[in-house]
Scaffold this active site. Sequence first.
Site, PDB file in Angstrom:
ATOM      1  N   GLY A  46     -15.636  41.302  16.208  1.00 42.99           N
ATOM      2  CA  GLY A  46     -16.854  41.091  16.982  1.00 42.99           C
ATOM      3  C   GLY A  46     -17.023  39.693  17.517  1.00 42.99           C
ATOM      4  O   GLY A  46     -17.887  39.442  18.358  1.00 42.99           O
ATOM      5  N   TYR A  70     -13.271  55.931   5.235  1.00 44.64           N
ATOM      6  CA  TYR A  70     -14.250  55.577   6.263  1.00 44.64           C
ATOM      7  C   TYR A  70     -15.426  56.546   6.156  1.00 44.64           C
ATOM      8  O   TYR A  70     -15.300  57.728   6.481  1.00 44.64           O
ATOM      9  CB  TYR A  70     -13.649  55.667   7.660  1.00 44.64           C
ATOM     10  CG  TYR A  70     -12.635  54.597   8.008  1.00 44.64           C
ATOM     11  CD1 TYR A  70     -12.522  53.428   7.254  1.00 44.64           C
ATOM     12  CD2 TYR A  70     -11.806  54.745   9.114  1.00 44.64           C
ATOM     13  CE1 TYR A  70     -11.598  52.450   7.588  1.00 44.64           C
ATOM     14  CE2 TYR A  70     -10.880  53.760   9.456  1.00 44.64           C
ATOM     15  CZ  TYR A  70     -10.779  52.618   8.690  1.00 44.64           C
ATOM     16  OH  TYR A  70      -9.863  51.651   9.031  1.00 44.64           O
TER      17      TYR A  70
END
Length: 320
Positions: A203, A50
């Site tokens: 999302g 990440y």
Amino acid sequence: MTYKHNGLELHKIGLGCGGMIKDDNKSENIATIHEALDFGINHLNTADFYGFGKSETVIGEALKGQKRENAFVSLKFGVLAEPNGAFYGLDVRPLSIKNYLTYSLKRLNLDYIDLYQPARIDLGIPVEETIGEISDLVKAGYVKNIGITQVDADTLRRANSVHPISFIETEYSLFNRSMEKEILPTARELGVGVVAFGALAHGLLSGNFSNNNSKSYIPMFAEGNIDKNIELVEQLRKIADEKNVTIPQLALAWLSSKGDDIITLVGASRRTTLRDSIKSVDIKLSAEEIARIEKAIPEDQIAGSSFPKMEFKNGVRFNS
């Protein structure tokens, strides 16, 4: 809301730190971690890939001065990246694992990782060998618990036969309930906890997908699918309005209702996002409301899958 199992006591919400990778937002990221810890959210979920280590660095800075036992750091490893940011393969060879862990411990400024897990498995490497190597790190004190990510029921059984698996991390949302068929029953049979990511369907359930890079490779966002899926999301609005909550809060509450052995990851890099998500803790759903929520998004009407199938063999991805 507490997960209690195998000597672990964790909040039922975990903080997904994958978005904590931008230098200009570091102070807010650290403040978000501190607020989560103050609230009792002690599961901090990240990966060494990440932001190419940036997420780990942020967590490391946030934990300075904190009691180490107050944070449960979950870390994935193994994804291979190019200088331009693209991911090109997977390395979960036993020979590499100790090296990955060494660099992560340095970035996190920690002496051990609470939960260590391969980001995926390699079909060319027996999962027993990968888990076996991590178990040696448990014996050495550098890892406390072993996890596994996005695997089928058989692989979970094989991994657990080598060393007790504490958690399986898998996608679980109203737009992907496939794990309920085999993974969840198997995990419960073996006493393995579930860490659910993608709770807001990348999302889709929050309406924050227009600038999401995942649009390009997740089928449910493809042209011809997205409008149908948005219509399904809107069917949740009546239920959310009746309870005076938002659709994301309702979706998180639904997932939390699916079992005491499930920890829901909430991706939040800002305190405002975290606070909105935390409100889902206070939402109580009756059996009738849970059924209404699931009926609003029938599985057979979801257009396109919510996550690409990723399979690797000898380090190379060969399926999608």
